[in-house]
Design a protein around this motif. Sequence first.
Motif: not given
Length: 533
Positions: A285-293, A446-451
């Motif tokens: 189970l991972a979290r990695d939000d670096r692609a969108w800061g 397409l509906h969530d910029g975090r995804v």
Amino acid sequence: MPAAAKIDLSSLPEDQRDVVADFLREHADLLAANAVLKAETTDLRQIVQRLEHLVAELNHVVHGKKSEKLDEDDRQLAFEDLEAAVAEVETQHDERASSDEVPRRKVTPAQRNRGNLPADLPRIEQIIEPDSLECPCGCGRMHRIGEDRAERLDIVPAQLRVLATIRPKYACRVCTDGVTQAPAPAALIEGGLPTEGAIAHVLVSKYADHLPLYRQSQILARSGVSIHRSTLADWVGVAGFHLRPVVDRLAEHLKSSGKLFMDETTAPVLDPGRGRTKTSYLWALARDDRAWGGADPPGVVFFYAPDRGGQNAERFLRGFDGTLQLDGYTGYNRLTRPSRKGGDPIRVAHCWAHARRKLKEVFDRDGSEIAAEGLRRIAEVYAVEADIRGSAPDQRLSARQARTAPLVAAFGDWLQAQRLRVSPKSRLGEKLAYIHRHWEGLQTFLHDGRVEIDSNSVENLIRPIALNRKNALFAGHDEGGKAWGRIASLVETAKINGIEPFAYLKATLEAIANGHPQSAIDDLLPWNFKPSS
């Protein structure tokens, strides 16, 4: 012309002797230079032949039949061996070039990535003085006007040392009120042999460097320290127990996020009753939000389960309500149902990399034009993602709505048209059906910029598990599988946050041994670690 070397200069007229002598000297120089070129040509031909052989082998590994291809990790080993062989050949050539037997032209050394030597590494300076500082002309002692400095990396094998704790006892010579002595320092294993640094070293060697305990025992034995692997296993078990609250808190922190990745990989575990191993699983189970800061630090937790049942994912995700990025494994379907235990139905984002992989398998096998067209369309979608990588979520969402949504809609129309043409029982038909089953989840991004468009982030995080699996072969029992997941969680989370795992584990174990309060457990999470100067 060798006959010319036998010319008797004394028989020539005196005014011609110097001219003939100069000619013979030039001819001898040309013969010597020719010999040098021939020797160099022979060496270079041998080098080229060997390198061609090595490259042919590597091409066979990378581009050969699918059944003969290596995976990513083994491919890296192949590249390492190729580079080592190239260095060996070049060294052989350089040695012959510097030989006194045959004069060689000076060759400019190849420009290589020589690595770097961090400024904080300890440096031992060796000053090499000339044999004499007296001026050869007799002017007296010479003065220093500068220096040349060259730095090389030196490695000393793991240095073992003994920390002897001495606690003097004091008593009054007059009265008999008792003895005064400082308390013993805290230790993770009271009365045990290892320091917290020694335990951290064993953990990092096993779970980051993929050295099984029996190999670590052998390495220690070479330094004269005999510690059985069962003793090392005890240390790992004690550390795993004390680190459990930290991992549990790490999992809670991740599950408070609005978007996570999940994937699972096999973890062979010994099954003594059957005399062989059983296939268990580590769920990442991972979290990695670096692609969108994203502001939340990246992290991963590995949960151990004896099987791949979807109820395991449901149990591990208890308390999480958000978007989950994953592959097409049907065991996750229960997470989207209203009857889901532990939270509301989860919104699923499926992986375009898996969809692409399905078509690539067909194309590689029979060169299907339909599969090729599907791959081309998916490549257009990925091209947009490459352009917006690193942008803020709202910018990514805007670009996807404007540029990607029409491409995905066209892909959906194409998909339905091809499914009508292709037999559903064919290999291509099965792959197209896979994409169709997950079509809704493939549109979530397409509906969530975090995804993200795919779940490659979590796949990269589980690669070290595969490496450990190759080296250790299997875990000894279910509890060993749980310890494997627990410690790997902290090691990999430290690594993706730029934290050196040994320093983090050593400091964390020392803090726990000294009674770190449960109320401040967040201070022990890897991303909160502050290396000491």
